[in-house]
Write a protein that holds these residues in place. Structure first.
Motif, PDB file in Angstrom:
ATOM      1  N   LEU A 175      37.559  53.958  30.493  1.00 18.75           N
ATOM      2  CA  LEU A 175      37.877  52.913  29.510  1.00 18.75           C
ATOM      3  C   LEU A 175      38.238  51.650  30.286  1.00 18.75           C
ATOM      4  N   ILE A 176      37.546  50.566  29.968  1.00 16.01           N
ATOM      5  CA  ILE A 176      37.897  49.273  30.559  1.00 16.01           C
ATOM      6  C   ILE A 176      38.395  48.386  29.436  1.00 16.01           C
ATOM      7  N   VAL A 177      39.581  47.833  29.633  1.00 19.69           N
ATOM      8  CA  VAL A 177      40.145  46.909  28.649  1.00 19.69           C
ATOM      9  C   VAL A 177      40.145  45.537  29.302  1.00 19.69           C
ATOM     10  N   LEU A 178      39.526  44.569  28.667  1.00 15.56           N
ATOM     11  CA  LEU A 178      39.549  43.198  29.191  1.00 15.56           C
ATOM     12  C   LEU A 178      40.403  42.357  28.255  1.00 15.56           C
ATOM     13  N   VAL A 179      41.466  41.788  28.800  1.00 16.73           N
ATOM     14  CA  VAL A 179      42.397  41.009  27.981  1.00 16.73           C
ATOM     15  C   VAL A 179      42.327  39.551  28.399  1.00 16.73           C
ATOM     16  N   GLY A 180      42.050  38.673  27.434  1.00 16.56           N
ATOM     17  CA  GLY A 180      41.999  37.243  27.754  1.00 16.56           C
ATOM     18  C   GLY A 180      41.035  36.950  28.878  1.00 16.56           C
ATOM     19  N   SER A 181      39.905  37.593  28.873  1.00 20.21           N
ATOM     20  CA  SER A 181      38.947  37.445  29.967  1.00 20.21           C
ATOM     21  C   SER A 181      37.538  37.368  29.394  1.00 20.21           C
ATOM     22  N   ASN A 182      36.923  36.200  29.529  1.00 21.16           N
ATOM     23  CA  ASN A 182      35.511  36.079  29.166  1.00 21.16           C
ATOM     24  C   ASN A 182      34.705  36.304  30.435  1.00 21.16           C
ATOM     25  N   ARG A 205      33.791  53.229  27.686  1.00 23.49           N
ATOM     26  CA  ARG A 205      34.101  52.335  26.566  1.00 23.49           C
ATOM     27  C   ARG A 205      34.695  51.033  27.084  1.00 23.49           C
ATOM     28  N   LEU A 206      34.359  49.967  26.374  1.00 25.74           N
ATOM     29  CA  LEU A 206      34.880  48.637  26.721  1.00 25.74           C
ATOM     30  C   LEU A 206      35.579  48.056  25.504  1.00 25.74           C
ATOM     31  N   VAL A 207      36.848  47.705  25.687  1.00 26.55           N
ATOM     32  CA  VAL A 207      37.611  47.033  24.628  1.00 26.55           C
ATOM     33  C   VAL A 207      37.900  45.616  25.110  1.00 26.55           C
ATOM     34  N   VAL A 208      37.606  44.632  24.287  1.00 24.49           N
ATOM     35  CA  VAL A 208      37.891  43.238  24.639  1.00 24.49           C
ATOM     36  C   VAL A 208      38.966  42.709  23.690  1.00 24.49           C
ATOM     37  N   ILE A 209      40.021  42.182  24.288  1.00 22.58           N
ATOM     38  CA  ILE A 209      41.129  41.622  23.495  1.00 22.58           C
ATOM     39  C   ILE A 209      41.129  40.124  23.737  1.00 22.58           C
ATOM     40  N   ASP A 210      40.773  39.365  22.725  1.00 19.31           N
ATOM     41  CA  ASP A 210      40.605  37.921  22.893  1.00 19.31           C
ATOM     42  C   ASP A 210      40.569  37.278  21.514  1.00 19.31           C
ATOM     43  N   ALA A 215      31.082  35.717  24.764  1.00 13.59           N
ATOM     44  CA  ALA A 215      29.881  36.431  25.212  1.00 13.59           C
ATOM     45  C   ALA A 215      30.234  37.828  25.713  1.00 13.59           C
ATOM     46  N   THR A 216      31.434  37.993  26.250  1.00 16.64           N
ATOM     47  CA  THR A 216      31.870  39.300  26.751  1.00 16.64           C
ATOM     48  C   THR A 216      31.894  40.340  25.631  1.00 16.64           C
ATOM     49  N   CYS A 217      32.183  39.875  24.422  1.00 16.11           N
ATOM     50  CA  CYS A 217      32.288  40.808  23.290  1.00 16.11           C
ATOM     51  C   CYS A 217      30.944  41.437  22.932  1.00 16.11           C
ATOM     52  N   GLU A 218      29.837  40.822  23.366  1.00  9.97           N
ATOM     53  CA  GLU A 218      28.512  41.383  23.052  1.00  9.97           C
ATOM     54  C   GLU A 218      28.348  42.779  23.637  1.00  9.97           C
ATOM     55  N   LEU A 219      29.142  43.086  24.673  1.00 13.97           N
ATOM     56  CA  LEU A 219      29.030  44.394  25.316  1.00 13.97           C
ATOM     57  C   LEU A 219      30.125  45.364  24.841  1.00 13.97           C
ATOM     58  N   ALA A 220      31.074  44.844  24.067  1.00 15.39           N
ATOM     59  CA  ALA A 220      32.273  45.630  23.774  1.00 15.39           C
ATOM     60  C   ALA A 220      32.022  46.678  22.695  1.00 15.39           C
ATOM     61  N   ASP A 221      32.688  47.836  22.858  1.00 16.02           N
ATOM     62  CA  ASP A 221      32.693  48.822  21.786  1.00 16.02           C
ATOM     63  C   ASP A 221      33.686  48.403  20.725  1.00 16.02           C
ATOM     64  N   LEU A 222      34.691  47.661  21.133  1.00 16.10           N
ATOM     65  CA  LEU A 222      35.710  47.203  20.180  1.00 16.10           C
ATOM     66  C   LEU A 222      36.214  45.841  20.623  1.00 16.10           C
ATOM     67  N   HIS A 223      36.228  44.904  19.678  1.00 15.48           N
ATOM     68  CA  HIS A 223      36.820  43.604  19.968  1.00 15.48           C
ATOM     69  C   HIS A 223      38.043  43.438  19.075  1.00 15.48           C
ATOM     70  N   VAL A 302      41.233  51.058  33.263  1.00 20.04           N
ATOM     71  CA  VAL A 302      41.526  49.822  33.994  1.00 20.04           C
ATOM     72  C   VAL A 302      41.744  48.724  32.954  1.00 20.04           C
ATOM     73  N   THR A 303      42.874  48.020  33.064  1.00 18.90           N
ATOM     74  CA  THR A 303      43.121  46.889  32.167  1.00 18.90           C
ATOM     75  C   THR A 303      42.961  45.619  32.977  1.00 18.90           C
ATOM     76  N   GLY A 304      41.830  44.964  32.797  1.00 17.09           N
ATOM     77  CA  GLY A 304      41.567  43.702  33.502  1.00 17.09           C
ATOM     78  C   GLY A 304      42.100  42.551  32.679  1.00 17.09           C
ATOM     79  N   PHE A 305      42.766  41.638  33.330  1.00 14.40           N
ATOM     80  CA  PHE A 305      43.276  40.481  32.578  1.00 14.40           C
ATOM     81  C   PHE A 305      43.048  39.218  33.379  1.00 14.40           C
ATOM     82  N   SER A 306      42.976  38.135  32.640  1.00 13.22           N
ATOM     83  CA  SER A 306      42.613  36.893  33.299  1.00 13.22           C
ATOM     84  C   SER A 306      43.359  35.731  32.645  1.00 13.22           C
ATOM     85  N   MET A 307      42.701  34.564  32.546  1.00 13.15           N
ATOM     86  CA  MET A 307      43.436  33.355  32.146  1.00 13.15           C
ATOM     87  C   MET A 307      44.027  33.420  30.734  1.00 13.15           C
TER      88      MET A 307
END
Ligand code: SF4
Length: 925
Positions: A175-182, A205-210, A215-223, A302-307
């Motif tokens: 599971l990859i979680v991307l938070v505030g990361s495009n 699985r990819l979860v995008v929190i934003d 564009a990153t959400c195009e790949l996400a299983d859950l936004h 992995v919870t990836g976070f950015s700006m």
């Protein structure tokens, strides 16, 4: 590229170096082609990218020419004009003024403002000069603006600024979680690694929190489109969910952490009920629970976070709320799991290693620890050592504006564009007694206010190291000769230091500096104090890289720190830190940090009812001094924009394609309105790149709220309350021309570099009674020049003029009372022709292409210059449903892959449109 303006390549056939843009840190190879041009390719041997490059990296060769380069030292004379001077004169002026200010007002009256674009060796020397010799910690960096909250969060939790994971962990995660990361736009190669994994391992699985649907959400299983600024509620809720469902790792918590109960109590206080969290975060409850369940049931996360996390007045708490969840589940220091700060700049991490932030000492040591100060000063043998934190970026420029800092030296950055409340920065620099700027470009907003300009080496010319997001140190190597009188930043700093009377700056090259940096990292590392606590222990340790001679340094392969030397003499890096779960706090335990949720600094109000979010676009970097030179990159998004929800546009009286003015308590800017489809109501998004050189009034930094996170000092780039209104003008227009123009008298303009032309978008308030005379004067075309086509329709205010020279289009101007003007991509195609055909001339007068298919539409695939119309036509005509089919048909998406999310979006739009049309036909039948 103008070859006459190209720097000379060194006599090395192919050079391995590192991309100068984002924190992914891709390896590139640069070589000289037979025609004398430079070719830049992905380095198949580099572990960050294995040969792939995004569109920015792929276009690097377009950016190494000398157009606009600062090649000689310049000093402003009494009349305010810049005059070329010798290095001696320029350096003497800087050194003597800095010395005089320090003598009269003390060391805190001077400051250095540096950059994540500097190489580690440059950064090291700047920090040594300021903290060890001048004796002030007034050195801060533009990395303060992008990842200082991550640094502060790491230090609070781990006792040291440590990124526990590596890129390989993304590949091992379930599971990859991307938070505030495009990531699709801002860290494209990392994103493409994830995209490739999802193809081969659909269970990932990819979860995008934003807040935005990026564009990153195009790949996400859950936004999860969280309300801006509510991430702490979301992650406190997750911690509470994990803790009360028996999903915490009690053994890990007991053995390796402190403060769990306190942090949980704080999380529980407001966030124990998922329904409450969903309401506050404005996300669907079922989606929130789906995320919580996915996190709970997946060991390898992995919870990836950015700006989106860091750039907030609550940024450090956001970071710690994420880390708390990993500590509560013991998911750290093992393969495929951990919190992952994805850095923005190419050497943000290197800057952190050398203590390039105002609140850090060198080599991961702390200003507030007497033992650390003693270690660093002893190692440097320096006359003094700063003993208190210096001013962080926003406070530094405020202090300049208040007259307390009297001399500032800015290196490799453009604060007049990039800092929040940028108009205050302008006032500050106007007042400052001495503004020195080391830069590669002459004309920037900041340099316009500098008293001394020092020409620095650019990418391709300079030599040193950078560290990427996964702690991987890579060499940036020179493959071009130094142009003009440009020098390396480290050389310039050493020269000034020597002239200020300081010893300790006699280095003969970056290798010697790197060696000192590596030795300091190992110096007394692990030493215990009198109480027995290992307060000097740092995980950051480059002992294995000490003692390299120049040949070894030149040959150094990418390696992740910490680096040890093994008994057989070989060196060994470390993919993943904290595997022993021994943290850097004196007791070896990590800390849970209680994170009581707070709303960001300023809330919306009647006067400023919308929230401004700022960020990057796919093909540009920072203030565009490099990417703005590339026609390939400029073609994707040619001008700044304000993205907002269509209903908000209706509510506030602005319309798509028109101009709007955004204002806040701090300033205002103007850009074109668009509905990208990803913005929730109540929010607007504006890119950070445009500045006073590329547009008349599109500098979003002037609008941004200068409130900062109380721990990290990172500004609130994602949450400024703003108002929006129509920017009324009498006419709209654009010019494509082979010659640069002076447009100072035009109300609003934007300049974009095309392949064979410069493109200006214009809008004006002036009444034009004689279009012909006005256009000829603006374009500089003589009244008797005959090859001048024009058309005017007074009924709708449209006017077109084309100047043709030797059968080639030289310039064209299109104007209208409305913003909907002819296709620029069609006209751009005409500039590539050696001879206009009759159909082209007719089209120019009619204002549209005569031949079918002549208008490719706005660029989607920058690598192959494929436009939206071309892609959409292919999808429709051939019923394409896969990106690979689009690539096979029209090449789009076939190189770097940066445009793949946009192609996918187009396919969805066309499918939805087709289904709607089919329903309409059925209904009609
Ligand atoms: Fe450069 Fe793109 Fe790699 Fe970032 S992802 S380092 S911009 S090639």
């Amino acid at each position: 590229m103008n070859l006459a303006q190209t720097p000379l390549a060194l006599a090395v056939a192919t050079t391995s170096t590192t991309c100068p843009y984002c924190g992914v840190g891709c390896g590139v190879t640069a070589s000289l082609k037979d025609d004398g041009r430079i070719s830049v390719q992905g380095d198949a041997q580099h572990p960050a990218n294995f040969g792939r490059l995004c569109v920015k990296g792929s276009a690097l060769a377009e950016t190494v020419d000398l157009d606009g380069r600062l090649l000689h030292p310049q000093v402003r004379d009494a009349q305010g004009a810049l005059q070329q001077v010798s290095w001696d004169q320029a350096l003497e002026q800087v050194a003597s003024k800095f010395s005089a200010v320090i003598a009269e007002h003390g060391p805190d009256a001077v400051a250095l403002y540096v950059s994540g674009q500097l190489l580690t060796e440059d950064y090291y020397i700047a920090n040594k000069l300021m903290k060890g010799y001048i004796g002030s910690a007034n050195i801060d960096t533009n990395s303060r603006l992008c990842m200082s909250s991550a640094v502060a969060g790491h230090k609070r939790a781990f006792g040291e600024d440590l990124v526990p994971v590596c890129y390989e962990d993304l590949e091992l995660a379930d599971l990859i979680v991307l938070v505030g990361s495009n990531a699709a736009w801002c860290h494209p190669i990392l994103f493409q690694r994830i995209a490739k994994l999802k193809e081969t391992r659909p269970a990932l699985r990819l979860v995008v929190i934003d807040p935005r649907r990026t564009a990153t959400c195009e790949l996400a299983d859950l936004h999860l489109p969280v309300k801006a600024g509510t991430d702490v509620w979301l992650f406190n809720g997750l911690m509470s969910y994990l803790a009360h469902r028996g999903l915490r790792d009690n053994a890990f918590i007991a053995a390796h952490t402190k403060g769990f109960e306190e942090a949980l109590a704080v999380a529980d206080a407001e966030c124990a009920d998922p329904a409450t969290v969903a309401r506050i975060c404005k996300v669907d409850l079922q989606d929130l629970l789906a995320f919580y369940e996915a996190f709970a049931e997946t060991e390898k996360v992995v919870t990836g976070f950015s700006m989106g996390v860091n750039q907030s007045s609550v940024g450090t708490d956001k970071v710690n709320s994420i880390i708390n969840c990993h500590l509560a589940t013991g998911r750290i220091g093992r393969p495929g799991m951990g919190p992952f700060s994805i850095t923005g700049q190419p050497n943000a991490m290197g800057g952190r290693e050398v203590g390039g932030l105002a609140n850090m000492l060198a080599a991961h040591m702390d200003l507030d620890q007497p033992l650390h100060r003693e270690i660093v000063q002893g190692f440097w043998q320096s006359p003094r050592i700063a003993d208190k934190p210096g001013l962080k970026a926003v406070d530094m420029f405020r202090s300049i504006e208040e007259g307390r800092i009297k001399a500032v030296w800015i290196m490799a950055t453009n604060p007049l564009v990039s800092l929040p409340d940028a108009d205050l920065v302008q006032r500050a620099l106007q007042k400052c007694e001495l503004v020195v700027s080391s830069d590669v470009i002459t004309q920037t907003d900041t340099n316009a206010l500098a008293h001394v300009l020092l020409p620095a080496l650019a990418w391709g010319e300079k030599d040193g190291t950078v560290t990427n997001s996964e702690r991987r140190i890579s060499r940036q190597r020179a493959f071009l000769t130094a142009p003009g009188e440009a020098r390396g930043d480290w050389q310039i700093i050493c020269e000034v230091a020597r002239r200020m009377g300081f010893a300790g700056f006699d280095f003969d090259g970056p290798q010697a500096i790197f060696d000192e940096h590596a030795r300091l990292s190992a110096y007394r590392n692990g030493e215990a104090d009198a109480g027995g606590a290992q307060r000097a222990r740092r995980v950051f340790n480059l002992s294995g890289l000490t003692g390299m001679d120049k040949a070894a340094y030149d040959a150094m392969a990418p390696i992740q720190w910490p680096v040890q030397r093994l008994s057989d003499g070989s060196i060994s890096g470390t993919a993943r830190v904290l595997e022993d779960h021994r943290f850097t706090h004196a007791d070896g335990c990590a800390r849970f940090v209680p994170t009581a949720p707070r709303t960001p600094g300023h809330a919306v109000c009647e006067d400023y009812p919308l929230i401004l979010n700022t960020g990057r676009v796919r093909d540009h970097w920072h203030t565009m001094t490099r990417t703005g030179k590339s026609a390939t990159l400029a073609s994707h998004i040619p001008e700044s924009f304000i993205d907002l929800h269509p209903q908000d546009a209706l509510l506030y009286g602005v319309r798509e394609g028109g101009l709007a003015r955004i204002s806040s308590r701090w300033g205002a800017m103007v850009a074109r309105v668009q509905h990208g489809g990803g913005i929730p109501r109540g929010n607007v998004f504006v890119p950070i790149h445009w500045n006073g050189q590329s547009a008349s009034d599109a500098r979003v930094g002037a609008v941004v709220n200068p409130v900062v996170d109380p721990v990290s000092g990172e500004p609130e780039f994602k949450h400024t309350p703003v108002a929006i209104e129509e920017f009324r003008v009498g006419w709209h227009g654009f010019i494509l021309t082979r010659h640069a123009l002076d447009l100072d008298d035009i109300t609003h303009w934007t300049r974009v570099q095309g392949r064979d032309f410069v493109r200006y978008e214009l809008a004006g308030r002036n009444h034009i009674s004689d279009h012909t005379a006005w256009a000829r004067a603006l374009l500089g075309v003589q009244a008797d020049d005959a090859d001048w086509l024009e058309y005017e329709d007074l009924s709708d205010g449209s006017y077109r003029a084309v100047h043709v020279v030797d059968d080639r289009i030289d310039m064209c101007l299109f104007m209208s009372a409305r913003p909907d003007l002819p296709s620029r991509s069609w006209l751009a195609g005409l500039f590539a022709k050696d001879k206009l055909e009759e159909a082209d001339r007719v089209g120019l007068l009619v204002g549209q292409p005569i031949e079918k298919g002549a208008d490719a539409g706005p660029t989607v695939c920058s690598c192959f210059g494929v436009g939206r119309n071309t892609i959409c036509n292919a999808i429709r005509a051939q019923g394409l449903t896969e990106v690979s089919q689009v690539t096979a048909c029209v090449k789009a998406g076939g190189n770097c892959g940066s445009c793949v999310p946009e192609i996918k979006k187009l396919m969805v739009e066309i499918r939805v449109q087709g289904e709607a049309e089919a329903r309409e036909r059925e209904t009609a039948a």
